[in-house]
Design a protein around this motif. Structure first.
Motif, PDB file in Angstrom:
ATOM      1  N   PHE A  91     -57.619  26.441   6.896  1.00 39.91           N
ATOM      2  CA  PHE A  91     -58.575  26.104   5.847  1.00 39.91           C
ATOM      3  C   PHE A  91     -58.891  24.615   5.901  1.00 39.91           C
ATOM      4  O   PHE A  91     -58.031  23.797   6.235  1.00 39.91           O
ATOM      5  CB  PHE A  91     -58.003  26.409   4.455  1.00 39.91           C
ATOM      6  CG  PHE A  91     -58.205  27.822   4.001  1.00 39.91           C
ATOM      7  CD1 PHE A  91     -59.215  28.143   3.114  1.00 39.91           C
ATOM      8  CD2 PHE A  91     -57.384  28.831   4.459  1.00 39.91           C
ATOM      9  CE1 PHE A  91     -59.402  29.440   2.691  1.00 39.91           C
ATOM     10  CE2 PHE A  91     -57.552  30.134   4.041  1.00 39.91           C
ATOM     11  CZ  PHE A  91     -58.566  30.446   3.152  1.00 39.91           C
ATOM     12  N   LEU A  92     -60.102  24.262   5.572  1.00 40.33           N
ATOM     13  CA  LEU A  92     -60.475  22.877   5.320  1.00 40.33           C
ATOM     14  C   LEU A  92     -60.472  22.702   3.817  1.00 40.33           C
ATOM     15  O   LEU A  92     -60.903  23.600   3.087  1.00 40.33           O
ATOM     16  CB  LEU A  92     -61.874  22.587   5.875  1.00 40.33           C
ATOM     17  CG  LEU A  92     -62.083  22.837   7.363  1.00 40.33           C
ATOM     18  CD1 LEU A  92     -63.557  22.634   7.715  1.00 40.33           C
ATOM     19  CD2 LEU A  92     -61.212  21.917   8.175  1.00 40.33           C
ATOM     20  N   ILE A  99     -62.668  24.220  -0.838  1.00 35.32           N
ATOM     21  CA  ILE A  99     -61.954  24.825   0.286  1.00 35.32           C
ATOM     22  C   ILE A  99     -62.950  25.606   1.141  1.00 35.32           C
ATOM     23  O   ILE A  99     -63.965  26.083   0.650  1.00 35.32           O
ATOM     24  CB  ILE A  99     -60.798  25.750  -0.171  1.00 35.32           C
ATOM     25  CG1 ILE A  99     -61.327  26.901  -1.031  1.00 35.32           C
ATOM     26  CG2 ILE A  99     -59.734  24.959  -0.890  1.00 35.32           C
ATOM     27  CD1 ILE A  99     -60.270  27.944  -1.359  1.00 35.32           C
ATOM     28  N   GLN A 100     -62.624  25.721   2.430  1.00 33.99           N
ATOM     29  CA  GLN A 100     -63.450  26.490   3.357  1.00 33.99           C
ATOM     30  C   GLN A 100     -62.535  27.236   4.309  1.00 33.99           C
ATOM     31  O   GLN A 100     -61.647  26.652   4.933  1.00 33.99           O
ATOM     32  CB  GLN A 100     -64.377  25.565   4.141  1.00 33.99           C
ATOM     33  CG  GLN A 100     -65.134  26.284   5.203  1.00 33.99           C
ATOM     34  CD  GLN A 100     -66.628  26.148   5.075  1.00 33.99           C
ATOM     35  OE1 GLN A 100     -67.120  25.506   4.166  1.00 33.99           O
ATOM     36  NE2 GLN A 100     -67.338  26.757   5.988  1.00 33.99           N
ATOM     37  N   ASP A 150     -56.704  12.793  -3.287  1.00 28.89           N
ATOM     38  CA  ASP A 150     -55.779  13.543  -2.441  1.00 28.89           C
ATOM     39  C   ASP A 150     -55.546  14.894  -3.099  1.00 28.89           C
ATOM     40  O   ASP A 150     -55.420  14.979  -4.322  1.00 28.89           O
ATOM     41  CB  ASP A 150     -54.434  12.822  -2.305  1.00 28.89           C
ATOM     42  CG  ASP A 150     -54.529  11.522  -1.529  1.00 28.89           C
ATOM     43  OD1 ASP A 150     -55.401  11.416  -0.645  1.00 28.89           O
ATOM     44  OD2 ASP A 150     -53.738  10.613  -1.815  1.00 28.89           O
ATOM     45  N   VAL A 151     -55.476  15.959  -2.288  1.00 25.36           N
ATOM     46  CA  VAL A 151     -55.297  17.315  -2.795  1.00 25.36           C
ATOM     47  C   VAL A 151     -53.958  17.855  -2.327  1.00 25.36           C
ATOM     48  O   VAL A 151     -53.609  17.733  -1.152  1.00 25.36           O
ATOM     49  CB  VAL A 151     -56.436  18.239  -2.304  1.00 25.36           C
ATOM     50  CG1 VAL A 151     -56.214  19.669  -2.772  1.00 25.36           C
ATOM     51  CG2 VAL A 151     -57.785  17.712  -2.763  1.00 25.36           C
ATOM     52  N   TYR A 152     -53.228  18.474  -3.255  1.00 20.97           N
ATOM     53  CA  TYR A 152     -51.939  19.082  -2.954  1.00 20.97           C
ATOM     54  C   TYR A 152     -52.004  20.559  -3.337  1.00 20.97           C
ATOM     55  O   TYR A 152     -51.798  20.920  -4.491  1.00 20.97           O
ATOM     56  CB  TYR A 152     -50.819  18.355  -3.703  1.00 20.97           C
ATOM     57  CG  TYR A 152     -50.768  16.888  -3.362  1.00 20.97           C
ATOM     58  CD1 TYR A 152     -50.060  16.450  -2.253  1.00 20.97           C
ATOM     59  CD2 TYR A 152     -51.465  15.946  -4.120  1.00 20.97           C
ATOM     60  CE1 TYR A 152     -50.033  15.096  -1.920  1.00 20.97           C
ATOM     61  CE2 TYR A 152     -51.442  14.601  -3.791  1.00 20.97           C
ATOM     62  CZ  TYR A 152     -50.724  14.188  -2.697  1.00 20.97           C
ATOM     63  OH  TYR A 152     -50.705  12.859  -2.357  1.00 20.97           O
ATOM     64  N   PRO A 153     -52.311  21.431  -2.354  1.00 27.37           N
ATOM     65  CA  PRO A 153     -52.429  22.864  -2.644  1.00 27.37           C
ATOM     66  C   PRO A 153     -51.064  23.453  -3.018  1.00 27.37           C
ATOM     67  O   PRO A 153     -50.018  22.926  -2.625  1.00 27.37           O
ATOM     68  CB  PRO A 153     -52.927  23.464  -1.338  1.00 27.37           C
ATOM     69  CG  PRO A 153     -53.302  22.322  -0.462  1.00 27.37           C
ATOM     70  CD  PRO A 153     -52.604  21.123  -0.967  1.00 27.37           C
ATOM     71  N   PRO A 154     -51.067  24.587  -3.713  1.00 30.29           N
ATOM     72  CA  PRO A 154     -49.804  25.214  -4.110  1.00 30.29           C
ATOM     73  C   PRO A 154     -49.154  26.028  -2.996  1.00 30.29           C
ATOM     74  O   PRO A 154     -48.067  26.574  -3.166  1.00 30.29           O
ATOM     75  CB  PRO A 154     -50.217  26.111  -5.274  1.00 30.29           C
ATOM     76  CG  PRO A 154     -51.652  26.434  -5.017  1.00 30.29           C
ATOM     77  CD  PRO A 154     -52.223  25.234  -4.331  1.00 30.29           C
ATOM     78  N   THR A 208     -65.702  26.162  -4.497  1.00 28.52           N
ATOM     79  CA  THR A 208     -65.354  24.947  -5.231  1.00 28.52           C
ATOM     80  C   THR A 208     -64.574  25.340  -6.469  1.00 28.52           C
ATOM     81  O   THR A 208     -64.936  26.302  -7.168  1.00 28.52           O
ATOM     82  CB  THR A 208     -66.623  24.165  -5.620  1.00 28.52           C
ATOM     83  OG1 THR A 208     -67.328  23.828  -4.420  1.00 28.52           O
ATOM     84  CG2 THR A 208     -66.277  22.881  -6.356  1.00 28.52           C
ATOM     85  N   SER A 209     -63.529  24.593  -6.746  1.00 31.30           N
ATOM     86  CA  SER A 209     -62.649  24.879  -7.879  1.00 31.30           C
ATOM     87  C   SER A 209     -63.354  24.648  -9.207  1.00 31.30           C
ATOM     88  O   SER A 209     -64.391  23.979  -9.264  1.00 31.30           O
ATOM     89  CB  SER A 209     -61.417  23.968  -7.822  1.00 31.30           C
ATOM     90  OG  SER A 209     -61.782  22.642  -8.176  1.00 31.30           O
ATOM     91  N   PRO A 210     -62.738  25.133 -10.272  1.00 31.92           N
ATOM     92  CA  PRO A 210     -63.193  24.695 -11.590  1.00 31.92           C
ATOM     93  C   PRO A 210     -62.853  23.211 -11.752  1.00 31.92           C
ATOM     94  O   PRO A 210     -62.124  22.632 -10.930  1.00 31.92           O
ATOM     95  CB  PRO A 210     -62.388  25.561 -12.560  1.00 31.92           C
ATOM     96  CG  PRO A 210     -61.256  26.122 -11.783  1.00 31.92           C
ATOM     97  CD  PRO A 210     -61.640  26.085 -10.334  1.00 31.92           C
ATOM     98  N   ASN A 211     -63.368  22.598 -12.788  1.00 32.76           N
ATOM     99  CA  ASN A 211     -63.096  21.184 -13.038  1.00 32.76           C
ATOM    100  C   ASN A 211     -61.639  20.969 -13.428  1.00 32.76           C
ATOM    101  O   ASN A 211     -61.098  21.707 -14.244  1.00 32.76           O
ATOM    102  CB  ASN A 211     -63.991  20.661 -14.160  1.00 32.76           C
ATOM    103  CG  ASN A 211     -65.451  20.643 -13.771  1.00 32.76           C
ATOM    104  OD1 ASN A 211     -65.799  20.618 -12.599  1.00 32.76           O
ATOM    105  ND2 ASN A 211     -66.326  20.638 -14.759  1.00 32.76           N
TER     106      ASN A 211
END
Length: 130
Positions: free
Chosen positions: A89-90, A105-106, A79-83, A63-66
């Motif tokens: 990955f989930l 992320i998993q 909605d998540v926009y990865p770099p 789990t990401s930081p806040n």
């Protein structure tokens, strides 16, 4: 179709709400309440955060930081926009507290993956009943 086509006639239903009824499994369901999101009327709530996930073994997650997103409340959609591309990955985002979003992320790639540091973007959509 017309009510006669279904063998159903709705009576005493205001015209403005009759479209909110539907037939499902031989039952009349309604009136339903249409939902809208904030995309058309309110600017979306957006935020970014830099995150360098750990080297993740297959099946492991993190789990990401806040990430701060002012106005976000628990229950809003994220909605998540990865770099970078995350094939295998989930990932998902959630509002964990007021003004706070986290990304989970998993790794499901079949092997260990060490993701790079990057700037993750999130967009919070506030749902409300019309």
């Amino acid at each position: 179709g017309t009510p006669a086509a279904f063998g159903v006639k709705l009576v005493n239903v205001p015209a403005a709400t009759s479209a909110n009824y539907r037939i499902e499994n031989n039952r009349i369901i309604g009136p339903t309440t249409p939902f809208e999101d904030n995309v058309t009327g309110v600017p979306p709530l957006c935020g970014t955060g830099t995150w360098n996930p750990a080297n993740l073994a297959d099946g492991a997650g993190e789990t990401s930081p806040n990430f701060t997103v002012l106005g976000a409340v628990v229950g809003d959609s994220v909605d998540v926009y990865p770099p970078y591309a995350l094939q295998g990955f989930l990932y998902s985002g959630a509002v964990s507290a007021a003004d706070t979003v986290v990304v989970r992320i998993q790794n499901e790639t079949g092997g260990a993956v060490d993701l790079a540091n990057g700037t993750w973007r999130v967009r919070v959509k506030k749902l409300f009943q019309a």
